[in-house]
Design an enzyme around this catalytic site. Structure first.
Site, PDB file in Angstrom:
ATOM      1  CG  HIS A 142      11.763  30.099  32.990  1.00 53.51           C
ATOM      2  ND1 HIS A 142      10.750  29.178  33.187  1.00 53.51           N
ATOM      3  CD2 HIS A 142      11.437  30.764  31.848  1.00 53.51           C
ATOM      4  CE1 HIS A 142       9.874  29.274  32.198  1.00 53.51           C
ATOM      5  NE2 HIS A 142      10.264  30.224  31.376  1.00 53.51           N
ATOM      6  CG  ASP A 172      10.661  26.920  35.835  1.00 55.04           C
ATOM      7  OD1 ASP A 172      11.270  27.968  36.115  1.00 55.04           O
ATOM      8  OD2 ASP A 172      10.025  26.763  34.782  1.00 55.04           O
ATOM      9  N   GLY A 252       4.160  32.954  25.319  1.00 54.64           N
ATOM     10  CA  GLY A 252       2.991  33.648  25.847  1.00 54.64           C
ATOM     11  C   GLY A 252       2.340  32.976  27.026  1.00 54.64           C
ATOM     12  CG  ASN A 253       0.751  29.248  26.415  1.00 57.49           C
ATOM     13  OD1 ASN A 253       1.928  28.914  26.263  1.00 57.49           O
ATOM     14  ND2 ASN A 253      -0.210  28.862  25.597  1.00 57.49           N
ATOM     15  CB  SER A 254       6.027  29.909  29.539  1.00 59.08           C
ATOM     16  OG  SER A 254       6.884  29.383  30.527  1.00 59.08           O
ATOM     17  N   GLY A 310      23.383  15.179  51.947  1.00 65.17           N
ATOM     18  CA  GLY A 310      24.620  15.863  51.597  1.00 65.17           C
ATOM     19  C   GLY A 310      25.577  15.061  50.748  1.00 65.17           C
TER      20      GLY A 310
END
Length: 402
Positions: A142, A172, A252-254, A310
């Protein structure tokens, strides 16, 4: 000599014999009168044994006294007092965090991006972790999503442009690369050895001089915590198995490192996952053992190849099907393995590869053991009848793929 004189001589001789007998000798002074030797030896042996027992007991008492006295002296000196121990533990705790910061901080970078359609100065986006000295960096997807330009700021404040190597919206995670060599590298740990209550240190390095090097600490609050994230664009739900910590994970630390006390990375911090919870003191990091597998695919293929049959489904018991446990098929993806095999909506898949499944998560866990293009046997309930269906696995498309 008369009888009287003879008697006197005999008396003298007898007196001499008794005197010598008292001294243990006969009249010739050569033969001794012997006492009972066995009794003498037995008494002597008892005396020796008694002496040894007394000596041993005395030695033990003395040694114990010396040791006790030494320990008490240590306590008196303050070396082992409770207050001193507490002070030492605090010092060890503080020094350990400082050591981790010194070890890991050089491997954590700041990342900023320019996004298409957004004018002006780029916002601070987050952090990344150098895992190969040639400039390969793991970060959150992200952070770089829709980026037209990515800049990486190293711990020495040098800024380099980065390119995308691979992305995975589902986990992510993303891998980017800067043109550099001999960069400091983080040591990736083993998250299977992490325990609840262990010290957790979150390290980030956002861009900007005044915010360079963000460090928060706490403990591991929970393991394998399941977090459900709904994609706002597609409505697709993704279940994350993450590490929960009370160390703050912010802008900041993501994308930065969640470390253990040894300075090993045990998780990749994710603000996106953490935003699913609005409770203060609850943050999440992607399990590093899971991240390692994803990183490998991103380095090799530029994406994570996940097998799928599917379908979209829900637990059968949630729609009421006479108590049948399985995955109720709501929708079949066109031209997928399930579509080709004849699976239709309202079917209930009860087994995959011989393993019972009750929901999409269990179905996905079974499929993860297979490769794309392989065939898997499924048991399907349709109108009260059981069908055995072979499905060719296709590739699961991530939400960022067309």
């Amino acid at each position: 000599m008369n009888n009287k004189d003879d008697y006197k001589v005999n008396e003298e001789i007898r007196d001499a014999l008794w005197k010598n007998a008292d001294r243990g000798q006969d009249i010739f002074g050569e033969i001794k009168f012997r006492k009972n030797n066995k009794r003498i030896y037995f008494k002597a042996l008892l005396k020796v044994i008694l002496f040894m027992m007394i000596a041993a007991l005395s030695g033990g008492i003395t040694a114990n006294y010396v040791i006790s006295k030494g320990e008490s002296q240590k306590n008196i000196s303050g070396d082992l007092t409770q207050s001193k121990l507490e002070e030492n533990n605090k010092a060890i705790y503080a020094n350990s965090i400082s050591d981790v910061i010194r070890k890991v901080s050089p491997t954590v970078v700041g990342i900023s991006v320019k996004v298409e359609g957004v004018e002006g100065t780029p916002e601070l986006s987050g952090s990344g972790i150098i895992f190969k000295s040639e400039g390969f960096i793991i970060t959150n997807y992200h952070i770089i999503e829709n980026a037209t330009e990515i800049n990486v700021k190293l711990s020495n404040y040098k800024v380099l442009k980065a390119k995308v190597i691979g992305t995975d919206a589902i986990s992510d995670l993303a891998v980017i690369k800067v043109e550099a060599s001999n960069l400091p590298v983080a040591k990736l740990g083993d998250s299977s050895k992490v325990n609840v209550g262990d010290l957790a240190i979150a390290i980030g390095n956002p861009i900007g001089e005044q915010f360079s090097g963000v460090v928060t600490s706490g403990i591991i609050s929970a393991l394998d915590r399941k977090i459900n994230i709904v994609d706002k664009k597609t409505g697709e739900q993704t279940i994350y198995k993450v590490i929960q910590t009370d160390a703050d994970i912010n802008q900041g630390n993501s994308g930065g490192a969640l470390c253990n006390i040894n300075g090993e990375v045990i998780g990749v911090n994710s603000l996106k996952i953490g935003s699913a919870s609005e409770v203060s003191g609850v943050s999440f990091a992607i399990n590093i053992n899971v991240a390692k597998e994803i990183i490998s695919d991103l380095m090799t293929y530029g994406k994570v190849i996940r097998p799928a049959i599917g379908i979209y489904g829900v637990p059968a018991i949630s729609v009421g099907n006479n108590g049948i446990e399985g995955v109720y098929v709501q929708e079949v993806v066109s031209d997928s393995g399930a579509d080709i095999a004849g699976i239709i909506p309202t079917d209930i898949i009860t087994q995959v590869g011989g393993v019972g499944v009750k929901n999409m998560e269990e179905l996905s866990n079974v499929l993860d053991k297979y490769k794309v293009a392989k065939s898997v046997h499924c048991n399907v309930q349709r109108n009260g009848k059981v069908k055995d269906v072979s499905i060719i696995l296709s590739e699961l498309k991530a939400t960022n793929e067309p």
